[in-house]
Design a protein around this motif. Structure first.
Motif, PDB file in Angstrom:
ATOM      1  N   GLY A  30       0.814  -1.220   0.000  1.00 31.71           N
ATOM      2  CA  GLY A  30       0.000   0.000   0.000  1.00 31.71           C
ATOM      3  C   GLY A  30       0.842   1.263   0.000  1.00 31.71           C
ATOM      4  N   PHE A  31       2.165   1.095  -0.074  1.00 31.23           N
ATOM      5  CA  PHE A  31       3.081   2.236   0.020  1.00 31.23           C
ATOM      6  C   PHE A  31       2.744   3.327  -0.994  1.00 31.23           C
ATOM      7  CE2 PHE A  31       6.913   4.557  -1.099  1.00 31.23           C
ATOM      8  CZ  PHE A  31       7.495   4.847   0.123  1.00 31.23           C
ATOM      9  N   TRP A  32       2.635   2.948  -2.255  1.00 34.54           N
ATOM     10  CA  TRP A  32       2.420   3.966  -3.286  1.00 34.54           C
ATOM     11  C   TRP A  32       0.972   4.450  -3.318  1.00 34.54           C
ATOM     12  CZ3 TRP A  32       6.401   6.414  -4.479  1.00 34.54           C
ATOM     13  CH2 TRP A  32       7.636   5.789  -4.663  1.00 34.54           C
ATOM     14  N   ARG A  33       0.050   3.591  -2.991  1.00 34.92           N
ATOM     15  CA  ARG A  33      -1.353   4.006  -2.953  1.00 34.92           C
ATOM     16  C   ARG A  33      -1.553   5.120  -1.923  1.00 34.92           C
ATOM     17  NH1 ARG A  33      -3.146  -0.519  -2.078  1.00 34.92           N
ATOM     18  NH2 ARG A  33      -3.532  -0.426   0.173  1.00 34.92           N
ATOM     19  N   LYS A  34      -0.905   4.986  -0.768  1.00 34.38           N
ATOM     20  CA  LYS A  34      -1.010   6.016   0.271  1.00 34.38           C
ATOM     21  C   LYS A  34      -0.432   7.345  -0.196  1.00 34.38           C
ATOM     22  CE  LYS A  34      -0.648   2.623   4.013  1.00 34.38           C
ATOM     23  NZ  LYS A  34       0.242   2.081   5.092  1.00 34.38           N
ATOM     24  N   ARG A  35       0.505   7.296  -1.115  1.00 34.30           N
ATOM     25  CA  ARG A  35       1.157   8.513  -1.604  1.00 34.30           C
ATOM     26  C   ARG A  35       0.567   8.984  -2.928  1.00 34.30           C
ATOM     27  NH1 ARG A  35       3.850   5.664   1.675  1.00 34.30           N
ATOM     28  NH2 ARG A  35       5.472   6.492   3.060  1.00 34.30           N
ATOM     29  N   LYS A  36      -0.560   8.388  -3.318  1.00 32.84           N
ATOM     30  CA  LYS A  36      -1.314   8.782  -4.515  1.00 32.84           C
ATOM     31  C   LYS A  36      -0.498   8.630  -5.793  1.00 32.84           C
ATOM     32  CE  LYS A  36      -4.118  12.032  -1.853  1.00 32.84           C
ATOM     33  NZ  LYS A  36      -4.571  13.438  -1.716  1.00 32.84           N
ATOM     34  N   VAL A  37       0.350   7.605  -5.801  1.00 32.00           N
ATOM     35  CA  VAL A  37       1.137   7.301  -6.999  1.00 32.00           C
ATOM     36  C   VAL A  37       0.565   6.040  -7.631  1.00 32.00           C
ATOM     37  CG1 VAL A  37       3.422   6.749  -7.908  1.00 32.00           C
ATOM     38  CG2 VAL A  37       3.198   8.313  -5.964  1.00 32.00           C
ATOM     39  N   PRO A  38       0.087   6.121  -8.871  1.00 33.53           N
ATOM     40  CA  PRO A  38      -0.495   4.938  -9.526  1.00 33.53           C
ATOM     41  C   PRO A  38       0.585   3.921  -9.874  1.00 33.53           C
ATOM     42  CG  PRO A  38      -0.279   6.734 -11.090  1.00 33.53           C
ATOM     43  CD  PRO A  38       0.112   7.296  -9.747  1.00 33.53           C
ATOM     44  N   GLY A  39       0.152   2.720 -10.192  1.00 37.65           N
ATOM     45  CA  GLY A  39       1.101   1.694 -10.593  1.00 37.65           C
ATOM     46  C   GLY A  39       0.427   0.349 -10.745  1.00 37.65           C
ATOM     47  N   PRO A  40       1.095  -0.598 -11.397  1.00 37.44           N
ATOM     48  CA  PRO A  40       0.522  -1.930 -11.595  1.00 37.44           C
ATOM     49  C   PRO A  40       0.433  -2.689 -10.277  1.00 37.44           C
ATOM     50  CG  PRO A  40       2.814  -1.909 -12.279  1.00 37.44           C
ATOM     51  CD  PRO A  40       2.460  -0.493 -11.959  1.00 37.44           C
ATOM     52  N   THR A  41      -0.487  -3.632 -10.223  1.00 42.97           N
ATOM     53  CA  THR A  41      -0.667  -4.446  -9.021  1.00 42.97           C
ATOM     54  C   THR A  41       0.514  -5.395  -8.850  1.00 42.97           C
ATOM     55  OG1 THR A  41      -3.069  -4.363  -9.297  1.00 42.97           O
ATOM     56  CG2 THR A  41      -2.188  -6.077  -7.850  1.00 42.97           C
ATOM     57  N   PRO A  42       1.165  -5.364  -7.696  1.00 43.92           N
ATOM     58  CA  PRO A  42       2.295  -6.273  -7.468  1.00 43.92           C
ATOM     59  C   PRO A  42       1.822  -7.685  -7.157  1.00 43.92           C
ATOM     60  CG  PRO A  42       1.912  -4.946  -5.516  1.00 43.92           C
ATOM     61  CD  PRO A  42       0.949  -4.442  -6.559  1.00 43.92           C
ATOM     62  N   ARG A  43       2.693  -8.646  -7.420  1.00 46.25           N
ATOM     63  CA  ARG A  43       2.388 -10.041  -7.131  1.00 46.25           C
ATOM     64  C   ARG A  43       3.076 -10.481  -5.839  1.00 46.25           C
ATOM     65  NH1 ARG A  43       3.515 -13.013 -12.986  1.00 46.25           N
ATOM     66  NH2 ARG A  43       2.119 -11.712 -14.261  1.00 46.25           N
TER      67      ARG A  43
END
Length: 507
Positions: A25-38
């Motif tokens: 959730g690191f990048w989600r909390k910082r409002k940075v989009p990105g692909p879902t990690p596995r």
């Protein structure tokens, strides 16, 4: 009892799963989009099996997001990383916002206790230490010094031609290993130019230098395992440091350095003036000025050696491959070279760097096979960045920032038909510089930390090409693959399966 055992196993599995995904959730909390990690691998699906080069995984993410964002958040196993998507942002990282991205991530993995030689390489050094070391080393690589050792280039080129003719007489059915040829050339060149010693790389009994160099750049699986472990547990970097230069190789080069120093001092003591003002001459002056012992002198010298052996050989071998595939381009380059040969059959130093098609061929080869396919930078000062269609976000101190050079240099948008060898892309005046300023071409990096050995490397490569193309026709042996796929485990970009070429003497 069985139920309790199973319950404990399930609990452990559950805890492990939570541990591996907790950071997602690191990048989600910082409002940075990105692909879902596995789970386990993050956004690197081939992290463990090594079936495909990592740059292809990053390039897929790049391609999917380049129209929407300047950067996206990804994960190496469970470690958050910022993947730069926009070449303009890449340029900022290397140049205009350099103070915010001053250091390389590998600096966290090495220290003087674990690897004295590599820890003192400018690539690893941070902050003011890097600035001072670069200031110390750079004067040893001026164009004046490179010109002084240019005759060595021509001598080594002649040895290479003799060696090639001998190999042709042996007629190996699989052709000649271009990487081996190129590494023999750079080993002989760098050892002589930097240390004033002979590696005898083209003789029947070469010195051990080349063997140690090959061993140095053929890293064991423990090296790859280390990277995987610190991606999973970044805190391990504070406990366990990496040794890139094995102790026995370090000892060999320290002894080699002492041999070079002793030989040079004996000449001076005997009243003999060495015939050239080379890199060793400069290093000895620096050592006297700063009171450096042999180990520190070796660390300084290894800057030239580490950066000059493998990467230059890699560029040369891939360029011979691309020329071997295209007879028309090869002949066009040959005609340019032959038009400028002097009475000794070589090209004068000043003229060598003024041949446009020669330079274009080298730059285009670097574009297709960049020795450094990505850069892992560290955020050293927090900075707020825009993100195209996304929200502004802050990059925090200590964040790993990945710049995928491959993705920019092999992008159809910037280089149409990107896998094709088309030197004309670089025929416009200052084309490489213009591409670099756009952020789409970083063959030698950019900004304050651009490769300090760039001009020396280019001189070596061009000198070797003059010799090979004016003396031989180059063809690709059928053993060589026809595409440009990279070797999955290669630390420096290498064609999968190797480069095997056939050489034919010209009349």
């Amino acid at each position: 009892m069985l139920e309790i055992t199973l319950a404990l196993l399930l609990l452990l599995v559950g805890l492990f799963y939570v541990f591996m995904t907790w950071n997602f959730g690191f990048w989600r909390k910082r409002k940075v989009p990105g692909p879902t990690p596995r789970f386990l691998t993050g956004n690197y699906p081939h992290l463990y099996n090594m079936k495909r080069h990592v740059v292809y995984d990053l390039n897929e993410i790049y391609s999917q997001n380049k129209q929407q964002f300047d950067a996206v958040g990804i994960y190496g196993a469970r470690s958050p990383q910022l993947l730069v998507i926009s070449p303009q942002l890449a340029r900022r990282v290397f140049v205009s916002d350099f103070k915010h991205f001053h250091d390389n991530e590998m600096s966290l993995m090495v220290d003087e206790k674990s690897d004295f030689i590599f820890a003192n390489n400018p690539f690893i050094l941070v902050g003011d230490e890097w600035k001072q070391r670069r200031a110390d080393v750079t004067p040893g690589l001026t164009m004046g010094r490179i010109k002084t050792v240019y005759p060595v280039t021509n001598e080594v080129c002649q040895k290479m031609s003799e060696w090639l003719r001998k190999q042709i007489r042996l007629a190996p059915p699989e052709g000649i290993d271009a990487k081996d040829l190129s590494l023999r050339f750079t080993t002989e060149m760098v050892t002589d130019c930097v240390l004033g010693l002979k590696a005898e790389s083209f003789s029947d009994k070469p010195s051990p230098i080349m063997g140690y160099i090959k061993e140095l750049f053929t890293q064991p699986w423990t090296f790859i395992i280390y990277f995987v472990l610190v991606s999973t547990l970044p805190a391990l970097r504070n406990i366990f440091k990496m040794r890139f230069v094995p102790l026995r190789i370090e000892s060999f080069f320290v002894n080699l350095m002492q041999t070079a120093i002793d030989a040079r001092r004996q000449q001076l003591a005997a009243g003999k003036q060495f015939e050239r003002v080379d890199f060793l001459d400069y290093i000895l002056q620096l050592g006297n000025k700063k009171n450096l012992d042999t180990r520190h002198l070796t660390a300084h010298t290894m800057t030239f050696l580490l950066d000059g052996f493998e990467t230059t050989a890699t560029v040369l071998s891939h360029l011979l491959l691309l020329l071997g595939r295209d007879e028309q381009v090869q002949q066009q380059l040959r005609e340019e070279l032959e038009a400028h040969l002097n009475a000794k059959g070589i090209i004068d130093f000043e003229k060598l760097n003024e041949l446009p098609f020669l330079d274009a061929c080298v730059q285009e080869s670097i574009r297709i096979f960049p020795p450094v396919f990505m850069s892992n930078k560290l955020c050293t000062e927090p900075i707020e960045l825009p993100n195209k269609k996304g929200e502004n976000f802050t990059v925090e101190r200590g964040t790993t920032v990945i710049v995928p050079h491959y993705s920019f240099m092999l992008d159809e948008e910037f280089f149409p038909n990107p896998q094709a060898f088309q030197p004309e892309r670089f025929m416009q005046p200052d084309a490489a510089k213009k591409y670099r300023e756009q952020g789409v071409f970083m063959g030698f990096g950019d900004g304050p930390r651009i490769c300090i050995g760039m001009r020396f490397a280019m001189t070596q490569i061009k000198g070797a090409l003059v010799e090979v193309l004016t003396k031989f026709n180059v063809r690709v042996n059928p053993k060589t693959r026809t595409d440009n796929e990279y070797e999955p485990t290669a630390f420096i970009t290498t064609l999968k399966g190797g480069i095997w070429l056939d050489f034919e003497p010209r009349q």
